[in-house]
Design a protein around this motif. Sequence first.
Motif, PDB file in Angstrom:
ATOM      1  N   UNK A   6       0.851  -1.183   0.000  1.00 22.38           N
ATOM      2  CA  UNK A   6       0.000   0.000   0.000  1.00 22.38           C
ATOM      3  C   UNK A   6       0.894   1.243   0.000  1.00 22.38           C
ATOM      4  N   UNK A   7       0.530   2.251  -0.781  1.00 25.25           N
ATOM      5  CA  UNK A   7       1.349   3.475  -0.802  1.00 25.25           C
ATOM      6  C   UNK A   7       1.200   4.227   0.521  1.00 25.25           C
ATOM      7  N   UNK A   8       2.339   4.544   1.104  1.00 25.51           N
ATOM      8  CA  UNK A   8       2.332   5.303   2.355  1.00 25.51           C
ATOM      9  C   UNK A   8       3.038   6.620   2.123  1.00 25.51           C
ATOM     10  N   UNK A   9       2.421   7.702   2.544  1.00 22.29           N
ATOM     11  CA  UNK A   9       3.048   9.009   2.331  1.00 22.29           C
ATOM     12  C   UNK A   9       3.402   9.633   3.683  1.00 22.29           C
ATOM     13  N   UNK A  10       4.614  10.136   3.773  1.00 26.74           N
ATOM     14  CA  UNK A  10       5.090  10.630   5.065  1.00 26.74           C
ATOM     15  C   UNK A  10       5.645  12.049   4.936  1.00 26.74           C
ATOM     16  N   UNK A  11       5.464  12.818   6.012  1.00 27.53           N
ATOM     17  CA  UNK A  11       6.120  14.136   6.110  1.00 27.53           C
ATOM     18  C   UNK A  11       7.275  13.981   7.088  1.00 27.53           C
ATOM     19  N   UNK A  12       8.465  14.409   6.702  1.00 25.22           N
ATOM     20  CA  UNK A  12       9.631  14.352   7.595  1.00 25.22           C
ATOM     21  C   UNK A  12       9.941  15.751   8.124  1.00 25.22           C
ATOM     22  N   UNK A  13      10.306  15.825   9.408  1.00 20.72           N
ATOM     23  CA  UNK A  13      10.627  17.123  10.030  1.00 20.72           C
ATOM     24  C   UNK A  13      11.967  17.022  10.734  1.00 20.72           C
ATOM     25  N   UNK A  14      12.870  17.968  10.445  1.00 24.93           N
ATOM     26  CA  UNK A  14      14.189  17.988  11.086  1.00 24.93           C
ATOM     27  C   UNK A  14      14.408  19.346  11.748  1.00 24.93           C
ATOM     28  N   UNK A  15      14.668  19.318  13.063  1.00 18.92           N
ATOM     29  CA  UNK A  15      14.963  20.582  13.770  1.00 18.92           C
ATOM     30  C   UNK A  15      16.026  20.361  14.860  1.00 18.92           C
ATOM     31  N   UNK A  16      16.958  19.416  14.650  1.00 21.75           N
ATOM     32  CA  UNK A  16      17.840  19.078  15.778  1.00 21.75           C
ATOM     33  C   UNK A  16      18.902  20.127  16.074  1.00 21.75           C
ATOM     34  N   UNK A  17      19.218  20.963  15.065  1.00 19.42           N
ATOM     35  CA  UNK A  17      20.283  21.943  15.294  1.00 19.42           C
ATOM     36  C   UNK A  17      19.920  23.274  14.638  1.00 19.42           C
ATOM     37  N   UNK A  18      20.601  23.651  13.583  1.00 20.73           N
ATOM     38  CA  UNK A  18      20.371  24.977  13.009  1.00 20.73           C
ATOM     39  C   UNK A  18      19.790  24.943  11.602  1.00 20.73           C
ATOM     40  N   UNK A  19      19.189  23.816  11.224  1.00 24.52           N
ATOM     41  CA  UNK A  19      18.467  23.769   9.958  1.00 24.52           C
ATOM     42  C   UNK A  19      17.021  23.386  10.252  1.00 24.52           C
TER      43      UNK A  19
END
Length: 357
Positions: A6-19
Amino acid sequence: MFKSKKKLCILGIETSCDETAVALMDTIEGLIAHKVFSQVSLHNKYGGVVPELASRDHIKKLLPLIDDLLKSQDFKLGDLDAIAYTAGPGLAGALLVGSVIANGLAFSLEIPAIPVHHMEAHLLAPLIEGKYSEMPFIALLVSGGHTLLVQVNERGSYTLLGKTLDDAAGEAFDKGAKLLGLGYPGGPAIAELAQSGDSETYHFPRLMMKEKHNLNFSFSGLKTALMYKVKGLKNKELLTDKTKADLALAYEKAIVDSLVQKTELAVNLTGIQSVIIAGGVGANNKLRNSMRQKLAEKDVKVSYPSVEFCTDNAAMIALTGLFNYQKGMHNIDYKIEVHPRWSIDKIDQRFHGINDG
Ligand code: KG4
Ligand code: ZN
C-alpha cells in the motif's frame, strides 16, 4: 526498497540543530520534495550555534515551511499517512519544536508520529538516491556534534566501533575557523580558504594514530595547536591572508587524515569491504577523495550521499521514519519526547523508556 504494497506518504521534520527542514516521501516514488531553511546567517556572528536562538527560529519557520512544501506539490495535510520527526540526539529546545509540531499535527490528523534518530538518518541517507552498500558496511558519521565509526550489520542493528573522545570533526572545523577569523559553519570556510594554501608550510599532529586497536578519535589537541600557532603569528604580525590559507590547509589535512586512517583501521580490524561517509563533514571534498583513493588500494567500496543529503535535511528523516513505521516503531500516544543524548547503539531502548536527560 520499502516492503509495503500500500502506498504510504510521510512528512519528515528535522529541527535538531540549526536547519529547519521538511520533506515529503512515499513508498512508491521515494522522495517527492524537500526544503531546508538554514539559520547560518543567524548564528554566523557568534561563531557557532546559539541554542536559544535556534529554537526560537524553528518555531517561526517550521509551520510556514511545511505549508510551502505541501502547496508546492499540491498536497494537503489529509494526504499524509504519518509524520516523522527527529527525536534526538541534538539541542533539547530545538528538538522540542519538531516534536511538539509533529505530534500536534499527527494527533489532529489521527495518524502516527514517528520519532527518528538523527544519526541513523544520516547513515541511511545514501538510500535516498538509491546508493547503498551491501551489508555489513562501515559508516563514518561526521557532523557538527558527532564523530562515529559504526558497523552496520543490518538496518537497525548498529555496533559502535569508535567515537571522538572530545570535539567532533565538524566542531574542530568550526572552532578552527573561528580561530582563523572565518565565519560559521567553519567546514566549508576552511575548505575554501585551504584551496589557496601551500601544503608544505605547516603541519599539525594527527592524534591517537599510534594505537593500532583503538578506533576512537581526538581533535581538541589539534584545535589547541592551531590556537598557539595563530597566537604566535599574530604576535609577530605575520598572520597574513597567505599564512591563514596555509594554516587552513594544514588543519583540514590533519582532520581528513585522522578520519581516513581510523576508517582504514576499522576496515582492517573488521574485514568489512564497504564504507559509507555521512553527515555534514562528509560534504568535504578532500575527505571524499582521500577516502576513495586510500581505500581503493584495498578494493574497498566507498559511497557517500550528494552534498544536499550529507548536511542536515529532512529527506533522511522521512526515509528513516518510513522504515520505522514499517517496523511498527511509531507513536500513537503522541507523547512529546526528545532525547538530546541518544547513542546510536541504543536506538531500540527509546521504546523501553530510556532516560537520557
Ligand atoms: O550534519 P550537519 O549538517 O549538522 C549536524 O548534525 O551537526 O553537520 C554540520 C557540520 C558543521 O560542523 C560544518 O562545519 C560541517 O558539518 N561541514 C563541513 C563541510 N560542510 C559542512 N566540514 C568540512 N567540509 C565541508 N565542506
Ligand atoms: Zn546532522
